[in-house]
Enzyme design. Structure first.
Site, PDB file in Angstrom:
ATOM      1  N   ASP A   1      67.399  35.825  10.291  1.00 51.35           N
ATOM      2  CA  ASP A   1      66.053  36.397  10.458  1.00 51.35           C
ATOM      3  C   ASP A   1      65.338  36.537   9.116  1.00 51.35           C
ATOM      4  OD1 ASP A   1      63.839  37.428  11.797  1.00 51.35           O
ATOM      5  OD2 ASP A   1      64.583  39.484  11.754  1.00 51.35           O
TER       6      ASP A   1
ATOM      7  N   CYS B   1      64.688  49.601  20.675  1.00 52.25           N
ATOM      8  CA  CYS B   1      63.570  50.551  20.766  1.00 52.25           C
ATOM      9  C   CYS B   1      64.038  51.996  20.609  1.00 52.25           C
ATOM     10  CB  CYS B   1      62.844  50.399  22.100  1.00 52.25           C
ATOM     11  SG  CYS B   1      61.828  48.920  22.235  1.00 52.25           S
TER      12      CYS B   1
ATOM     13  N   LYS C   1      61.639  37.735   3.140  1.00 49.74           N
ATOM     14  CA  LYS C   1      62.738  38.628   3.486  1.00 49.74           C
ATOM     15  C   LYS C   1      64.032  38.318   2.741  1.00 49.74           C
ATOM     16  CE  LYS C   1      61.849  40.023   8.310  1.00 49.74           C
ATOM     17  NZ  LYS C   1      62.458  39.956   9.665  1.00 49.74           N
TER      18      LYS C   1
ATOM     19  N   MET D   1      57.389  51.937  29.053  1.00 47.85           N
ATOM     20  CA  MET D   1      58.743  51.640  29.521  1.00 47.85           C
ATOM     21  C   MET D   1      58.647  50.741  30.744  1.00 47.85           C
ATOM     22  SD  MET D   1      61.999  51.858  29.421  1.00 47.85           S
ATOM     23  CE  MET D   1      63.135  51.167  30.621  1.00 47.85           C
TER      24      MET D   1
ATOM     25  N   ARG E   1      47.464  44.317  12.687  1.00 47.99           N
ATOM     26  CA  ARG E   1      47.288  44.378  11.231  1.00 47.99           C
ATOM     27  C   ARG E   1      45.848  44.192  10.770  1.00 47.99           C
ATOM     28  NH1 ARG E   1      51.913  41.451  12.046  1.00 47.99           N
ATOM     29  NH2 ARG E   1      53.661  42.893  12.071  1.00 47.99           N
TER      30      ARG E   1
ATOM     31  N   TRP F   1      56.548  43.056   6.188  1.00 48.72           N
ATOM     32  CA  TRP F   1      55.137  42.651   6.326  1.00 48.72           C
ATOM     33  C   TRP F   1      54.202  43.376   5.361  1.00 48.72           C
ATOM     34  CZ3 TRP F   1      51.680  46.455   7.098  1.00 48.72           C
ATOM     35  CH2 TRP F   1      52.183  47.694   7.547  1.00 48.72           C
TER      36      TRP F   1
END
Length: 712
Positions: free
Chosen positions: A325, A635, A352, A674, A140, A413
């Site tokens: 979360d 993912c 959140k 991976m 960031r 974010w």
């Protein structure tokens, strides 16, 4: 080459470059040292700190570009960035040089007028380290102090670079150990000569903390742990001892607590207070983390500490005993406003959990808390106690239906902005919801997210759901909303619904402008007072980061880093339909009257091919589904439908099936991100996962799925 290695505060410090490399061109312009006074006194011509100044308001006082002439805004120059993952960085500008980070912790410097690249630092992060993190190998931004640029790399290193050349001056490993899955995605802040940095990793099991390093030497000055450690080993200080009273069971083993400070900080130079936004617990599920009891401080809290020592001053917990979360790592803004007829120094946050909070930043007193997006996990915040009133049955697991917000939050974010001119806070919000179903079956498995909730209800949809229905679900559950909020009343001034997921971070200016991009590749300017659309530009690819503004030679510029990815580019394919998005990683710079073109990006339509691999028996596919959801879905997406950033395995199954074991278990594609999973996935389990992907490819082919991809 010789080098010296020394231990600094328990972390490894390297006195010269041993990991990472830099390429630079000669530049002779003088650069004045960046100091606290320079940051505080900045007039808007430069952007010296992450939020422009310590208040993190992200407001530019420049007016050359304004609501009367913004339609003349055009592209001055652009520069390609060297990565193809999410770009979340806020650029900084000092002494005519733009500094920007890219994925993994790359750092680049450009001439802010012409766009000439001056240098590039590559931290050389092993791409398979991505498995240790949550949400893409993003970064960031950087920090400036003195004659140095500071940036963290994804694998936990903090790098101090020479501003003129990009050469590494010092480097420290901020991790307290190398076995736990620590990462860094946040931007450092510099406070009184100390580099402040947090970390991530709570999804996979770490103990959170914030570190302060001497900006000149890299020596650790202080460290503040956000959750307590193992009592048998002793507590670091009295604060750790008393917050341990809010925990139960063996939290130091059941996920190690979590509470990572992975993004937001703010600083009041008068009060000498540093504000820390603290994240979620590990495990997410409090039943596992803390025997279902306790507030679990300092999870989901804003914590104020003394900037010079790291000593605790006050805290406010937005979600006591968080089990969903609902992080409080979201952007925090400091402002001086009139509240209830009195002047107040406040700190504001839209975390959140869907409530917008206004607090006294000297004392932590709660002044206001109201919902800013659809919320059903709590009815309201009780102002007498400061605590949310949690919905009946939610803790017990009997709450009916979907919980709002989802783990992605009502705001993630993406930075907000506050305009002292309009008196409004602008929030890049989004609608979301999820089903939280207890699932303790993976408690003893390694290499999986430490949520102790079933993944399938969060990311999967029934196989029979059509492409059109998936898109409709995405529009309902993952829609962005731009909110203009009056903090004095905690009510909306206006709001505008947008597109998929969350739009980008925000910039407000004294020209009555509000800038924001979106994931569909539109960069817009609106009137800050009304929200009226005044200008927009198609930039070909998604935008997530926040814009900045600066001025050189009397000309005002708007700059934004571009690159779709992050959490928006990972697991949500099943609930939104395949996204026709591609990653274009660039730095874009605009000014009035400019007409620089963007190169054409060729895309082609690709149909999902029929799989040629013979499908295994139904029970084998069912086993593969469970394993896929544990190890792969976060993912590669629910139902094996990628949102577009990471490879959609259904499209590649015919090519990779012959080498599936080598990829999944042996790391044949580790250099692409991976990792080898042979230690946690057996050969039989890997085969089961393959057959689940084959099944999902068959279903997608039957639905006639197509996607847009970049032409080779």
């Amino acid at each position: 080459m010789s080098f010296a290695i020394r231990l600094i505060g328990g972390a490894l410090a390297l006195s010269i470059l041993t990991t990472g490399c830099s390429r630079s061109v000669e530049r002779t312009a003088d650069s004045a040292p960046v100091t606290a006074q320079r940051i505080i006194a900045a007039d808007g011509s430069e952007w010296l700190s992450h939020g422009r100044d310590y208040s993190e308001q992200r407001f530019s006082p420049l007016t050359n570009i304004n609501d009367g002439n913004v339609q003349q805004l055009g592209l001055a120059w652009f520069a390609d960035l060297p990565t193809r993952r999410g770009i979340e960085a806020t650029p900084l500008m000092a002494d005519g040089v733009l500094y920007v980070s890219a994925s993994w912790g790359h750092v680049l410097a450009f001439d802010a007028r012409s766009g000439q690249q001056l240098w590039h630092f590559d931290p050389q992060v092993a791409k398979d380290y991505a498995v240790r993190g949550c949400c893409d190998g993003v970064n960031r931004g950087v920090a400036l102090w003195g004659d140095k640029v500071y940036a963290a790399s994804y694998d936990g290193r903090l790098n101090a670079l020479d501003r003129k050349t990009g050469k590494l001056i010092w480097q420290v490993d901020t991790r307290i150990n190398t076995t736990d899955p620590y990462t860094i995605t946040g931007a450092p802040r510099i406070v009184d000569g100390r580099v402040i940095i947090g970390n991530g990793g709570a999804e996979l099991g770490v103990r959170g903390y914030v570190s302060a390093y001497d900006a000149q030497s890299g020596k650790l000055d202080w460290r503040f742990f956000t959750v307590p450690g193992n009592p048998a080993k002793g507590f670091e200080n009295a604060t750790q001892k008393w917050i341990a009273e809010t925990w139960h069971g063996q939290w130091w083993e059941n996920g190690k607590g979590g509470g990572t400070a992975w993004d937001s900080f703010a600083y009041d130079p008068e009060l000498k207070l540093l504000y820390i936004g603290v994240g979620n617990g590990s495990s997410w599920n409090r039943k596992v983390r803390s025997d279902g009891k306790g507030d679990n401080l300092f999870l989901s809290s804003i914590v104020a500490v003394k900037a010079d020592t790291g000593d605790y001053v006050w805290h406010y917990q937005t979600t006591p005993g968080d089990s969903w979360d609902y992080t409080a790592t979201q952007h925090m803004i400091l402002a001086d406003i009139e509240f209830a007829g009195q002047p107040r120094k406040v700190i504001m946050q839209a975390p959140k959990n869907g409530f917008f909070y206004v607090l006294d930043r000297a004392t932590g007193e709660l002044l206001s808390a109201e919902k800013y997006m659809p919320v059903n996990w709590a009815s309201h915040v009780d102002m007498a106690s400061g605590r949310p009133v949690v919905a009946p049955g939610l803790r017990e697991g009997t709450f009916p239906g979907m919980v709002q917000p989802a783990p992605s939050g009502a705001h993630n974010w993406q930075p907000m902005t506050y305009s002292p001119q309009t008196g409004l806070v602008y929030i890049p919000a989004m609608s979301s919801g999820a089903i939280y179903a207890d699932d303790f079956s993976a408690r003893d498995r390694k290499g999986v997210w430490n949520t102790n909730y079933a993944v399938a209800p969060m990311l999967e949809v029934p196989d029979a759901v059509t492409v059109e229905q998936r898109k409709a679900m995405g529009e309902m559950l993952l829609q962005s909303t731009l909110i203009a909020r009056d903090p004095t009343t905690n009510k909306d001034a206006w709001r505008i619904d947008g597109g998929y997921f969350s739009a980008s971070g925000l910039l407000s200016t004294a020209g009555n402008l509000l800038f924001q991009g979106d994931l569909d590749g539109q960069f817009r300017a609106r009137a800050a007072d009304t929200g009226k659309l005044l200008w927009q530009r198609d930039v070909q690819g998604g935008l997530m980061a926040a814009p900045i503004s600066y001025q050189l030679d009397g000309e005002q510029y708007i700059a934004i880093a571009q690159g779709w990815g992050g959490i928006s580019g990972l697991p949500y394919g099943a609930v939104s339909g395949p996204r026709n998005m591609i990653n274009i990683s660039r730095l874009l710079v605009f000014k009035l009257g400019a007409e620089a073109p963007l190169p054409r990006v060729a895309v082609v339509e690709q149909s999902l091919p029929a799989p040629t691999v013979e499908l295994a028996a139904e029970d084998r596919v069912a086993q593969g589904r469970e394993l896929y959801n544990l190890y792969c879905a976060v993912c590669h997406g629910g139902n094996a439908i990628s949102a577009g950033l990471i490879s959609d395995l259904r499209y590649r199954i015919n090519d990779v099936a012959p080498i599936w074991q080598a990829i999944v278990r042996d790391g044949a594609m580790a250099s692409l991100g991976m990792p080898a999973r042979g230690e946690v996935i057996t050969a039989e389990e890997a085969e089961a996962i393959k057959h689940y992907v084959v099944q999902q490819a068959q279903l997608g082919h039957a639905r006639g799925e197509k996607r847009m991809v970049r032409a080779r």
